[in-house]
Design a protein around this motif. Structure first.
Motif, PDB file in Angstrom:
ATOM      1  N   GLN A 100       0.806  -1.221   0.000  1.00  0.00           N
ATOM      2  CA  GLN A 100       0.000   0.000   0.000  1.00  0.00           C
ATOM      3  C   GLN A 100       0.843   1.277   0.000  1.00  0.00           C
ATOM      4  N   ILE A 101       2.127   1.200   0.322  1.00  0.00           N
ATOM      5  CA  ILE A 101       2.961   2.410   0.336  1.00  0.00           C
ATOM      6  C   ILE A 101       3.846   2.517  -0.905  1.00  0.00           C
ATOM      7  N   GLU A 102       3.635   1.629  -1.863  1.00  0.00           N
ATOM      8  CA  GLU A 102       4.412   1.642  -3.107  1.00  0.00           C
ATOM      9  C   GLU A 102       4.421   3.038  -3.732  1.00  0.00           C
ATOM     10  N   GLY A 103       5.587   3.557  -4.014  1.00  0.00           N
ATOM     11  CA  GLY A 103       5.724   4.843  -4.674  1.00  0.00           C
ATOM     12  C   GLY A 103       5.657   6.053  -3.760  1.00  0.00           C
ATOM     13  N   MET A 104       5.362   5.854  -2.475  1.00  0.00           N
ATOM     14  CA  MET A 104       5.274   6.989  -1.539  1.00  0.00           C
ATOM     15  C   MET A 104       6.628   7.364  -0.940  1.00  0.00           C
ATOM     16  N   PHE A 105       7.509   6.376  -0.800  1.00  0.00           N
ATOM     17  CA  PHE A 105       8.782   6.583  -0.115  1.00  0.00           C
ATOM     18  C   PHE A 105       9.934   6.092  -0.979  1.00  0.00           C
ATOM     19  N   ALA A 106      11.113   6.661  -0.739  1.00  0.00           N
ATOM     20  CA  ALA A 106      12.335   6.193  -1.391  1.00  0.00           C
ATOM     21  C   ALA A 106      13.460   6.260  -0.368  1.00  0.00           C
ATOM     22  N   ILE A 107      14.412   5.368  -0.496  1.00  0.00           N
ATOM     23  CA  ILE A 107      15.578   5.349   0.399  1.00  0.00           C
ATOM     24  C   ILE A 107      16.723   6.034  -0.327  1.00  0.00           C
ATOM     25  N   ASP A 108      17.212   7.142   0.241  1.00  0.00           N
ATOM     26  CA  ASP A 108      18.332   7.877  -0.355  1.00  0.00           C
ATOM     27  C   ASP A 108      19.677   7.366   0.155  1.00  0.00           C
ATOM     28  N   ARG A 109      19.704   6.906   1.406  1.00  0.00           N
ATOM     29  CA  ARG A 109      20.961   6.447   2.025  1.00  0.00           C
ATOM     30  C   ARG A 109      20.603   5.416   3.082  1.00  0.00           C
ATOM     31  N   MET A 110      21.390   4.367   3.170  1.00  0.00           N
ATOM     32  CA  MET A 110      21.188   3.359   4.210  1.00  0.00           C
ATOM     33  C   MET A 110      22.545   2.758   4.534  1.00  0.00           C
ATOM     34  N   ASP A 111      23.072   3.119   5.690  1.00  0.00           N
ATOM     35  CA  ASP A 111      24.346   2.559   6.132  1.00  0.00           C
ATOM     36  C   ASP A 111      24.307   2.371   7.644  1.00  0.00           C
ATOM     37  N   GLU A 112      25.418   1.969   8.225  1.00  0.00           N
ATOM     38  CA  GLU A 112      25.471   1.673   9.658  1.00  0.00           C
ATOM     39  C   GLU A 112      25.220   2.917  10.516  1.00  0.00           C
ATOM     40  N   GLU A 113      25.493   4.086   9.981  1.00  0.00           N
ATOM     41  CA  GLU A 113      25.347   5.333  10.731  1.00  0.00           C
ATOM     42  C   GLU A 113      23.935   5.903  10.664  1.00  0.00           C
ATOM     43  N   MET A 114      23.341   5.895   9.471  1.00  0.00           N
ATOM     44  CA  MET A 114      22.083   6.611   9.285  1.00  0.00           C
ATOM     45  C   MET A 114      21.305   6.073   8.095  1.00  0.00           C
ATOM     46  N   LEU A 115      19.982   6.243   8.200  1.00  0.00           N
ATOM     47  CA  LEU A 115      19.086   6.005   7.074  1.00  0.00           C
ATOM     48  C   LEU A 115      18.513   7.355   6.673  1.00  0.00           C
ATOM     49  N   VAL A 116      18.499   7.645   5.383  1.00  0.00           N
ATOM     50  CA  VAL A 116      17.812   8.833   4.880  1.00  0.00           C
ATOM     51  C   VAL A 116      16.704   8.335   3.970  1.00  0.00           C
ATOM     52  N   MET A 117      15.473   8.629   4.366  1.00  0.00           N
ATOM     53  CA  MET A 117      14.296   8.207   3.618  1.00  0.00           C
ATOM     54  C   MET A 117      13.536   9.436   3.168  1.00  0.00           C
ATOM     55  N   ARG A 118      12.916   9.336   2.019  1.00  0.00           N
ATOM     56  CA  ARG A 118      12.213  10.447   1.378  1.00  0.00           C
ATOM     57  C   ARG A 118      10.724  10.136   1.284  1.00  0.00           C
ATOM     58  N   LEU A 119       9.901  11.102   1.662  1.00  0.00           N
ATOM     59  CA  LEU A 119       8.480  11.069   1.348  1.00  0.00           C
ATOM     60  C   LEU A 119       8.320  11.851   0.058  1.00  0.00           C
ATOM     61  N   ILE A 120       7.832  11.185  -0.972  1.00  0.00           N
ATOM     62  CA  ILE A 120       7.627  11.834  -2.265  1.00  0.00           C
ATOM     63  C   ILE A 120       6.291  12.564  -2.164  1.00  0.00           C
ATOM     64  N   VAL A 121       6.383  13.850  -1.865  1.00  0.00           N
ATOM     65  CA  VAL A 121       5.196  14.643  -1.544  1.00  0.00           C
ATOM     66  C   VAL A 121       4.360  14.889  -2.791  1.00  0.00           C
ATOM     67  N   ASP A 122       3.072  14.582  -2.681  1.00  0.00           N
ATOM     68  CA  ASP A 122       2.115  14.933  -3.725  1.00  0.00           C
ATOM     69  C   ASP A 122       0.821  15.404  -3.061  1.00  0.00           C
TER      70      ASP A 122
END
Length: 140
Positions: free
Chosen positions: A20-42
């Protein structure tokens, strides 16, 4: 701790367990230190006044904490949110994606605690801060 997923593997896992969340979020960075996730705003994420809604910001923080935890523990789809505290600090901009910077502060056998800062893309000022705890199911 070594991560259990690559970004493409995590994206596939999310597609499998949360279609159900397909296309809403994207992962920009994922490593041992931090995750950066994006909400694709519409349009569905906006509220009157030209800003991103609180429920949309909560969803980003929650999914980011889930992904940060899954990246470390592997395929435990039944890991669930047991606590979330979120402070909305300033108005996000409607025309920009939201970014979540998630850091796992503590990972135990049964609980994961994650700190999440949300930003409008291209801004240095956080729009929200969240602290989330996830319960990890017992391993057999």
């Amino acid at each position: 701790m070594a991560l259990q997923f690559t970004i493409p593997e995590m994206t596939g896992f999310l597609r499998e367990v949360f279609p159900q969340i397909e296309g809403m979020f994207a992962i920009d960075r994922m490593d041992e230190e931090m995750l950066v996730m994006r909400l694709i705003v519409d349009e569905q994420h906006l509220r009157p006044g030209g800003t991103v809604s609180g429920p949309s910001m909560f969803a980003l923080a929650d999914v980011a904490a889930y992904v940060a935890t899954m990246a470390r523990i592997g395929r435990e789809a039944l890991t669930v949110t047991t606590h979330c505290s979120i402070d909305f600090m300033r108005k996000p901009e409607a025309g920009r994606d939201l970014l979540a910077e998630a850091r796992v502060l503590k990972l135990g056998r049964s609980l994961s605690v994650t700190d999440v800062l949300l930003y409008s893309e291209h801004s240095d000022d956080p729009v929200a801060h969240a602290s989330l705890t996830y319960a990890i199911p017992p391993r057999h």
